[in-house]
Design an enzyme around this catalytic site. Structure first.
Site, mmCIF file in Angstrom:
data_model
loop_
_atom_site.group_PDB
_atom_site.id
_atom_site.type_symbol
_atom_site.label_atom_id
_atom_site.label_comp_id
_atom_site.label_asym_id
_atom_site.label_seq_id
_atom_site.Cartn_x
_atom_site.Cartn_y
_atom_site.Cartn_z
ATOM 1 N N CYS A 150 38.229 36.725 48.154
ATOM 2 C CA CYS A 150 38.351 35.548 47.293
ATOM 3 C C CYS A 150 39.793 35.044 47.352
ATOM 4 C CB CYS A 150 37.996 35.904 45.857
ATOM 5 S SG CYS A 150 36.274 36.374 45.617
ATOM 6 N N CYS A 168 35.675 34.748 39.861
ATOM 7 C CA CYS A 168 34.480 35.586 39.761
ATOM 8 C C CYS A 168 34.818 36.843 38.944
ATOM 9 C CB CYS A 168 33.973 35.965 41.150
ATOM 10 S SG CYS A 168 35.011 37.171 42.023
ATOM 11 N N GLU A 222 41.802 34.408 44.888
ATOM 12 C CA GLU A 222 42.645 35.152 43.961
ATOM 13 C C GLU A 222 43.070 36.490 44.566
ATOM 14 O OE1 GLU A 222 39.616 32.774 41.561
ATOM 15 O OE2 GLU A 222 39.645 33.924 43.413
ATOM 16 N N ASN A 280 40.159 31.676 50.055
ATOM 17 C CA ASN A 280 39.034 32.558 50.347
ATOM 18 C C ASN A 280 38.860 32.672 51.858
ATOM 19 O OD1 ASN A 280 38.113 29.787 50.129
ATOM 20 N ND2 ASN A 280 35.994 30.506 50.043
#
Length: 137
Positions: A54, A87, A56, A43
């Site tokens: 983020c 998220c 990901e 992140n």
């Protein structure tokens, strides 16, 4: 061939590079592509929330820049949670590049994998390109 241990190690190494000065919540993610490549991300926060990235999202960007397109497996690890789940926005981003059966491993920094779910478990009613009709053409 990459193992879940090597994915976990890549996610932990990425988490160590996180830029999280505002939340103090470093996260790392590692993606295994169908061709066996690992792409990791962390992140990256900026003062203008929520404009950061983020972990990901960073990992997906690395995958796409390297020419990858399909996710086979994902590991997510956070310094301050026993099992960090992506998220909502990252769930949709991951769904874009994976199948409903793609394994998502939620990890603890010290223990490793705590829980494994599928993409379908995380986002049961995701948007899909086939649901866009003529707009996807």
């Amino acid at each position: 061939m990459a193992t879940t241990d090597s994915l976990f190690d890549a996610a932990k190494a990425a988490m160590a590079k996180a830029h999280a000065p505002y939340s103090n919540f470093p996260v790392g993610a590692a993606i295994l592509t169908e061709d066996g490549q690992i792409h990791a991300g962390c992140n990256i926060e900026i003062v203008s929330f929520p404009e950061g990235w983020c972990a990901e999202t960073s990992a997906i960007a690395h995958m796409v820049m390297a020419g990858g397109s399909r996710i086979a497996e994902v590991v997510v690890v956070a310094e301050k949670l026993v099992a960090c789940s992506p998220c909502g926005g990252c769930r949709q981003r991951l769904a874009e590049f994976s199948s409903p059966n793609t394994k998502i491993h939620l990890c603890d920094v010290a223990k490793g994998i705590v829980e494994t779910v599928t993409m379908e478990d995380l986002l049961p009613h995701s948007f899909a390109t086939n649901s866009l009709g003529d707009a996807a053409a």
